[in-house]
Design an enzyme around this catalytic site. Structure first.
Site, PDB file in Angstrom:
ATOM      1  N   LYS A 131      38.691  45.744  23.519  1.00  8.58           N
ATOM      2  CA  LYS A 131      38.570  45.192  22.164  1.00  8.58           C
ATOM      3  C   LYS A 131      37.148  44.773  21.832  1.00  8.58           C
ATOM      4  O   LYS A 131      36.923  43.826  21.085  1.00  8.58           O
ATOM      5  CB  LYS A 131      39.539  44.032  21.947  1.00  8.58           C
ATOM      6  CG  LYS A 131      40.966  44.259  22.430  1.00  8.58           C
ATOM      7  CD  LYS A 131      41.537  45.607  22.010  1.00  8.58           C
ATOM      8  CE  LYS A 131      41.695  45.738  20.492  1.00  8.58           C
ATOM      9  NZ  LYS A 131      42.225  47.092  20.131  1.00  8.58           N
ATOM     10  N   THR A 141      35.157  49.897  21.724  1.00  2.32           N
ATOM     11  CA  THR A 141      35.316  51.141  22.478  1.00  2.32           C
ATOM     12  C   THR A 141      35.532  52.335  21.557  1.00  2.32           C
ATOM     13  O   THR A 141      34.834  53.354  21.650  1.00  2.32           O
ATOM     14  CB  THR A 141      36.513  51.037  23.446  1.00  2.32           C
ATOM     15  OG1 THR A 141      36.523  49.765  24.069  1.00  2.32           O
ATOM     16  CG2 THR A 141      36.454  52.135  24.493  1.00  2.32           C
ATOM     17  N   TRP A 148      40.944  59.716  23.007  1.00  2.76           N
ATOM     18  CA  TRP A 148      41.298  59.595  24.426  1.00  2.76           C
ATOM     19  C   TRP A 148      41.159  60.930  25.168  1.00  2.76           C
ATOM     20  O   TRP A 148      41.216  60.950  26.388  1.00  2.76           O
ATOM     21  CB  TRP A 148      42.712  59.034  24.597  1.00  2.76           C
ATOM     22  CG  TRP A 148      43.785  59.774  23.848  1.00  2.76           C
ATOM     23  CD1 TRP A 148      44.357  60.957  24.189  1.00  2.76           C
ATOM     24  CD2 TRP A 148      44.408  59.372  22.621  1.00  2.76           C
ATOM     25  NE1 TRP A 148      45.306  61.325  23.270  1.00  2.76           N
ATOM     26  CE2 TRP A 148      45.370  60.369  22.301  1.00  2.76           C
ATOM     27  CE3 TRP A 148      44.277  58.263  21.778  1.00  2.76           C
ATOM     28  CZ2 TRP A 148      46.166  60.297  21.149  1.00  2.76           C
ATOM     29  CZ3 TRP A 148      45.077  58.196  20.647  1.00  2.76           C
ATOM     30  CH2 TRP A 148      46.005  59.197  20.337  1.00  2.76           C
ATOM     31  N   HIS A 165      37.029  50.655  31.298  1.00  2.66           N
ATOM     32  CA  HIS A 165      37.087  49.204  31.079  1.00  2.66           C
ATOM     33  C   HIS A 165      36.824  48.438  32.380  1.00  2.66           C
ATOM     34  O   HIS A 165      36.901  47.209  32.397  1.00  2.66           O
ATOM     35  CB  HIS A 165      38.471  48.798  30.565  1.00  2.66           C
ATOM     36  CG  HIS A 165      38.731  49.141  29.130  1.00  2.66           C
ATOM     37  ND1 HIS A 165      37.778  49.018  28.144  1.00  2.66           N
ATOM     38  CD2 HIS A 165      39.871  49.576  28.506  1.00  2.66           C
ATOM     39  CE1 HIS A 165      38.313  49.370  26.973  1.00  2.66           C
ATOM     40  NE2 HIS A 165      39.567  49.713  27.182  1.00  2.66           N
ATOM     41  N   SER A 187      41.038  39.964  18.480  1.00  2.00           N
ATOM     42  CA  SER A 187      41.485  41.349  18.433  1.00  2.00           C
ATOM     43  C   SER A 187      42.544  41.617  19.495  1.00  2.00           C
ATOM     44  O   SER A 187      43.543  42.309  19.248  1.00  2.00           O
ATOM     45  CB  SER A 187      40.288  42.281  18.626  1.00  2.00           C
ATOM     46  OG  SER A 187      40.674  43.632  18.509  1.00  2.00           O
ATOM     47  N   PHE A 225      33.466  51.692   9.278  1.00  2.00           N
ATOM     48  CA  PHE A 225      34.830  51.310   9.645  1.00  2.00           C
ATOM     49  C   PHE A 225      35.889  51.970   8.765  1.00  2.00           C
ATOM     50  O   PHE A 225      36.893  52.483   9.265  1.00  2.00           O
ATOM     51  CB  PHE A 225      34.972  49.783   9.599  1.00  2.00           C
ATOM     52  CG  PHE A 225      36.329  49.308  10.037  1.00  2.00           C
ATOM     53  CD1 PHE A 225      36.672  49.274  11.383  1.00  2.00           C
ATOM     54  CD2 PHE A 225      37.280  48.916   9.109  1.00  2.00           C
ATOM     55  CE1 PHE A 225      37.927  48.849  11.794  1.00  2.00           C
ATOM     56  CE2 PHE A 225      38.542  48.480   9.513  1.00  2.00           C
ATOM     57  CZ  PHE A 225      38.860  48.450  10.850  1.00  2.00           C
ATOM     58  N   MET A 253      36.253  55.639   9.684  1.00  2.00           N
ATOM     59  CA  MET A 253      36.906  55.800  10.978  1.00  2.00           C
ATOM     60  C   MET A 253      38.397  55.517  10.875  1.00  2.00           C
ATOM     61  O   MET A 253      39.224  56.180  11.509  1.00  2.00           O
ATOM     62  CB  MET A 253      36.281  54.866  12.013  1.00  2.00           C
ATOM     63  CG  MET A 253      35.135  55.471  12.780  1.00  2.00           C
ATOM     64  SD  MET A 253      34.713  54.501  14.228  1.00  2.00           S
ATOM     65  CE  MET A 253      36.265  54.492  15.107  1.00  2.00           C
TER      66      MET A 253
END
Length: 285
Positions: free
Chosen positions: A45, A48, A73, A101, A131, A220, A223
């Site tokens: 969060k 990424t 992914w 991560h 988040s 943002f 996306m």
């Protein structure tokens, strides 16, 4: 479900069992990095998905094909997740792009042998918590974050997936070889400048026009419309977007709408205690 049913303890940190099965963790330990690999490293969060959009666009010189046709992914996969076992990562042409991560000391031996390029993205931990709280509400493979006070205590003391935010940050700041550091807040403030600096680190200098197009595409709102990046393809039983969108607000400072005054004060005290010896100027400090 209880934590024992949802999580696996791996090298001292909790990981969601559904997406980190034993076979993928075993494969991760023997993964062979190449010197020209690009590795995006984040605490969950922290930006990424944003970086998984930016880096492929930089590496392609602005060509949007990969971000329009491949889910994030798959285009920049997590090395430790189960899906990595089916993507033939060893056969991908260089330069490859990956995500993790994991903390620094959890990297496989080949990482320290070849030293791939690392982009480490960090974010104000209060916003990370905020988040994460909403993400845990919508993801069936994570524990319920209610009540918030209990989840906050777990977060501040590393009893959440991928462990302590403080330890994560410190582990990656202790070794700065071939690592580019950038914050979520810097990217919000000037995405074009951020894209340009990342491109220079990746040795992919771009002209101003391409940088502007990448920054616009990675805004943002744009996306959020990209079905290859907004997680809308994930089944509702895995991620219930009616409870919270995966790409929710994309702002800095939303923690002020989440934490009570007492919780914020407690957060600050724990932060100061854990970060008092860290020599780094954070964007939110």
């Amino acid at each position: 479900m209880a934590e024992a049913d949802l999580y696996t303890m791996y090298k001292g940190v909790l990981v969601p069992t559904l997406i980190h099965p034993p076979q993928s963790l075993r494969r991760y330990e023997t993964f062979a990095f190449r010197p020209d690999d690009v590795l995006i490293v984040t605490y969950p969060k922290s930006g990424t998905t944003w970086m998984q959009e930016i880096v492929p666009l930089i590496m392609s010189g602005g060509d949007p094909a990969s971000v329009e046709t491949l889910h994030n992914w798959d285009r920049v996969p997590w090395l430790e997740e189960g899906r990595s076992c089916s993507l033939n990562l060893d056969d991908r042409p260089s330069p490859r792009m990956f995500t993790t991560h994991f903390l620094h000391h959890m990297m496989p031996p080949s990482f320290f042998e070849v030293r791939p390029k690392v982009i480490y993205v960090m974010r104000n931990p209060k916003d990370v918590f905020t988040s994460a709280f909403h993400y845990h509400r919508m993801a069936s493979f994570l524990v319920d974050p209610e009540p918030q006070s209990d989840f906050l205590h777990k977060f501040l003391h590393g009893k959440v997936m991928f462990g302590s935010w403080f330890e994560h940050i410190k582990s990656w700041l202790n070794d700065r070889e071939r690592i580019f550091y950038i914050s979520y807040e810097e990217m919000i403030k000037d995405l074009g400048d951020s894209v340009a600096r990342i491109a220079l680190f990746l040795e992919k200098p771009l002209d101003k026009g391409v940088i502007k197009k990448i920054a616009e595409r990675c805004g943002f709102d744009n996306m959020k419309k990209n079905n290859m990046s907004n997680y809308s393809a994930v089944p509702q039983e895995i991620m219930d977007c009616t409870k919270s969108e995966f790409l929710r607000k994309g702002i800095a400072g939303d923690w002020k709408n989440q934490l009570t005054a007492a919780e914020a004060e407690y957060f600050d005290a724990v932060y100061e205690d854990n970060m008092k010896d860290v020599d780094y100027k954070f964007a939110w400090a």
